[in-house]
Design a protein around this motif. Structure first.
Motif, PDB file in Angstrom:
ATOM      1  N   LEU B  61       0.832  -1.207   0.000  1.00  0.00           N
ATOM      2  CA  LEU B  61       0.000   0.000   0.000  1.00  0.00           C
ATOM      3  C   LEU B  61       0.868   1.259   0.000  1.00  0.00           C
ATOM      4  O   LEU B  61       0.539   2.247  -0.657  1.00  0.00           O
ATOM      5  N   LEU B  63       3.842   1.591  -1.360  1.00  0.00           N
ATOM      6  CA  LEU B  63       4.302   1.776  -2.742  1.00  0.00           C
ATOM      7  C   LEU B  63       3.160   2.305  -3.610  1.00  0.00           C
ATOM      8  O   LEU B  63       3.341   3.220  -4.421  1.00  0.00           O
ATOM      9  N   GLN B  65       0.793   4.079  -2.749  1.00  0.00           N
ATOM     10  CA  GLN B  65       0.500   5.459  -2.382  1.00  0.00           C
ATOM     11  C   GLN B  65       1.428   6.436  -3.098  1.00  0.00           C
ATOM     12  O   GLN B  65       0.996   7.508  -3.514  1.00  0.00           O
ATOM     13  N   VAL B  66       2.694   6.088  -3.248  1.00  0.00           N
ATOM     14  CA  VAL B  66       3.617   7.047  -3.864  1.00  0.00           C
ATOM     15  C   VAL B  66       3.541   7.012  -5.387  1.00  0.00           C
ATOM     16  O   VAL B  66       3.932   7.967  -6.040  1.00  0.00           O
ATOM     17  N   LEU B  67       3.017   5.927  -5.951  1.00  0.00           N
ATOM     18  CA  LEU B  67       2.824   5.902  -7.405  1.00  0.00           C
ATOM     19  C   LEU B  67       1.593   6.728  -7.749  1.00  0.00           C
ATOM     20  O   LEU B  67       0.684   6.856  -6.940  1.00  0.00           O
ATOM     21  N   PRO B  68       1.561   7.306  -8.955  1.00  0.00           N
ATOM     22  CA  PRO B  68       0.342   8.024  -9.341  1.00  0.00           C
ATOM     23  C   PRO B  68      -0.836   7.060  -9.459  1.00  0.00           C
ATOM     24  O   PRO B  68      -0.642   5.874  -9.690  1.00  0.00           O
ATOM     25  N   GLY B  69      -2.024   7.597  -9.310  1.00  0.00           N
ATOM     26  CA  GLY B  69      -3.231   6.777  -9.414  1.00  0.00           C
ATOM     27  C   GLY B  69      -3.725   6.354  -8.049  1.00  0.00           C
ATOM     28  O   GLY B  69      -3.077   6.611  -7.043  1.00  0.00           O
ATOM     29  N   PRO B  70      -4.895   5.705  -8.006  1.00  0.00           N
ATOM     30  CA  PRO B  70      -5.487   5.306  -6.716  1.00  0.00           C
ATOM     31  C   PRO B  70      -4.608   4.284  -6.004  1.00  0.00           C
ATOM     32  O   PRO B  70      -4.138   3.335  -6.633  1.00  0.00           O
ATOM     33  N   ASN B  74      -3.430   0.592  -7.452  1.00  0.00           N
ATOM     34  CA  ASN B  74      -2.037   0.183  -7.633  1.00  0.00           C
ATOM     35  C   ASN B  74      -1.737  -1.072  -6.817  1.00  0.00           C
ATOM     36  O   ASN B  74      -1.045  -1.975  -7.285  1.00  0.00           O
ATOM     37  N   VAL B  77      -3.013  -4.175  -8.611  1.00  0.00           N
ATOM     38  CA  VAL B  77      -2.128  -4.609  -9.698  1.00  0.00           C
ATOM     39  C   VAL B  77      -0.934  -5.381  -9.124  1.00  0.00           C
ATOM     40  O   VAL B  77      -0.579  -6.473  -9.591  1.00  0.00           O
ATOM     41  N   LEU B 170       0.234  16.358  -1.933  1.00  0.00           N
ATOM     42  CA  LEU B 170       0.707  15.002  -1.658  1.00  0.00           C
ATOM     43  C   LEU B 170       2.116  14.702  -2.158  1.00  0.00           C
ATOM     44  O   LEU B 170       2.912  14.108  -1.424  1.00  0.00           O
ATOM     45  N   PRO B 171       2.453  15.088  -3.405  1.00  0.00           N
ATOM     46  CA  PRO B 171       3.811  14.773  -3.868  1.00  0.00           C
ATOM     47  C   PRO B 171       4.878  15.396  -2.966  1.00  0.00           C
ATOM     48  O   PRO B 171       5.924  14.779  -2.728  1.00  0.00           O
TER      49      PRO B 171
END
Lengths: 180, 197
Positions: B61, B63, B65-70, B74, B77, B170-171
């Motif tokens: 979770l 990982l 979170q830091v990737l774009p998208g929900p 993520n 996937v 967030l970023p």
């Protein structure tokens, strides 16, 4: 594909890869493009769609499907969803492949463990922000909202029962005291 | 000295699922997922089906979170891939989105008939409050089971404050607090204090 559906696809494709924090974090950008720049939706339709997507079960990212459907029917729905979810699917897949390959590397372990507190901190923030947004209405309603939110947090934290019970109870309490 | 009873989190895991069970688990989590499917995905995978440990799930979770998208999308996937490759990723993602999409579009099509009923609005208002509490409770529950050391609790609370009160994008939060947190994990590891998180 209709030209509008294609435009939707391209817009959400571009938005997808900068949407760190998921759909909620990207909502201001969507509003700017869909309502202010292109006039595809009215402000009211946008807000109502967002409220519905938040209230319905499932990930809030499905709001992009509502936008797509409003703007260009079922074609728009498909174009928006594929545009927004496609790139993130591929990226998550690639990252999963990389991290599994170096799973036993100490630096990767530190990276993965280090992101956990930030992720959980952001989950708490999401709950606090949506809880504050739901604490509205008359004095009684605000008080009821705070009590429901706090009791529900306690229930999910301390009990092993399904959270569906706290959701149902919250709805029933709302039905009794929140018809302002 | 007698061994203390194994805490819940240390029970053995069940064997990894194929695409079919993944689809069912994520479909249930998606359909039940009022106010954040993440809560329900975690419950299904960690507590009910015991396919992952609390720590495994929290790391995936993180990982996601830091990737774009929900973050939960993520996670679907990545979890699907880990258990059943590409079919697993498609099964988990499809299960997560398909049924909620059907429910949501039905609501959109029917909404005009319901929008003006005060009972519906009041019920949904109460439900929204409970859903917010559920998300908070879920975060506390994960923290309790992971038992992080004090410096990581402080970093988690700093993330909460930055996002909820200071409204830091967030970023920025991830880019500033992420490296601090990773450094704290490395520091704790060097001190050899035992706990890994």
């Amino acid at each position: 594909m209709s030209p509008v559906a294609w435009d939707l696809f391209l817009f959400f494709l571009k938005l997808s890869l900068v949407a760190v924090g998921g759909a909620n974090a990207a909502v201001p950008s969507m509003h700017q493009e869909v309502v202010e720049l292109r006039h595809w939706m009215t402000d009211a339709a946008f807000s109502q769609g967002y409220a519905l997507a938040s209230a319905a079960p499932g990930p809030n990212v499905l709001f992009v499907a509502v936008i797509g459907w409003h703007v260009a029917g079922w074609q728009g729905l498909a174009a928006s969803l594929v545009g927004f979810l496609g790139p993130t699917f591929i990226l998550a897949w690639a990252v999963a492949m990389l991290t599994q390959r170096v799973a036993h590397d100490a630096r990767m372990a530190a990276l993965r463990a280090g992101l956990v507190p930030v992720a959980i901190g952001l989950i708490l923030a999401t709950g606090l922000v949506t809880g504050a947004a739901a604490a509205r209405g008359t004095g009684t309603e605000v008080a009821a909202a705070v009590v429901i939110t706090a009791a529900s947090a306690l229930f999910v934290w301390r009990s092993n029962l399904s959270p569906i019970w706290t959701l149902l109870a919250g709805g029933v309490v709302g039905l009794v005291v929140m018809q302002g | 000295m007698p061994k203390p009873p194994a805490p819940d989190a240390d029970l053995p895991l069940n064997p990894p699922p194929g695409p079919g069970p993944l689809f069912v688990a994520f479909a249930k989590a998606g359909l039940m997922g009022f106010g954040g499917a993440q809560v329900w995905v975690r419950r299904a995978l960690v507590e009910e089906r015991r396919w992952m440990t609390e720590r495994d799930y929290a790391e995936v979770l993180g990982l996601g979170q830091v990737l774009p998208g929900p973050n939960v999308g993520n996670a679907a996937v990545m979890i699907g891939r880990r258990f059943a490759g590409l079919p697993g990723s498609f099964a988990a993602t499809g299960g997560l989105y398909l049924f909620p999409l059907i429910v949501l579009m039905s609501l959109v099509l029917l909404w005009q008939e319901f929008a003006d009923i005060p009972e519906v609005a009041a019920f949904m208002h109460g439900l929204a409050c409970a859903a917010a509490g559920m998300v908070i409770g879920n975060g506390l529950r994960m923290t309790g089971r992971l038992k992080p050391p004090p410096e990581l609790i402080a970093i988690g609370l700093a993330s909460t404050a930055a996002a909820a009160w200071l409204r830091v994008p967030l970023p920025v939060i991830v880019l500033v607090l992420g490296p601090i947190s990773i450094a704290a994990v490395v520091w704790r590891g060097r001190r050899g204090a035992g706990r890994r998180l």
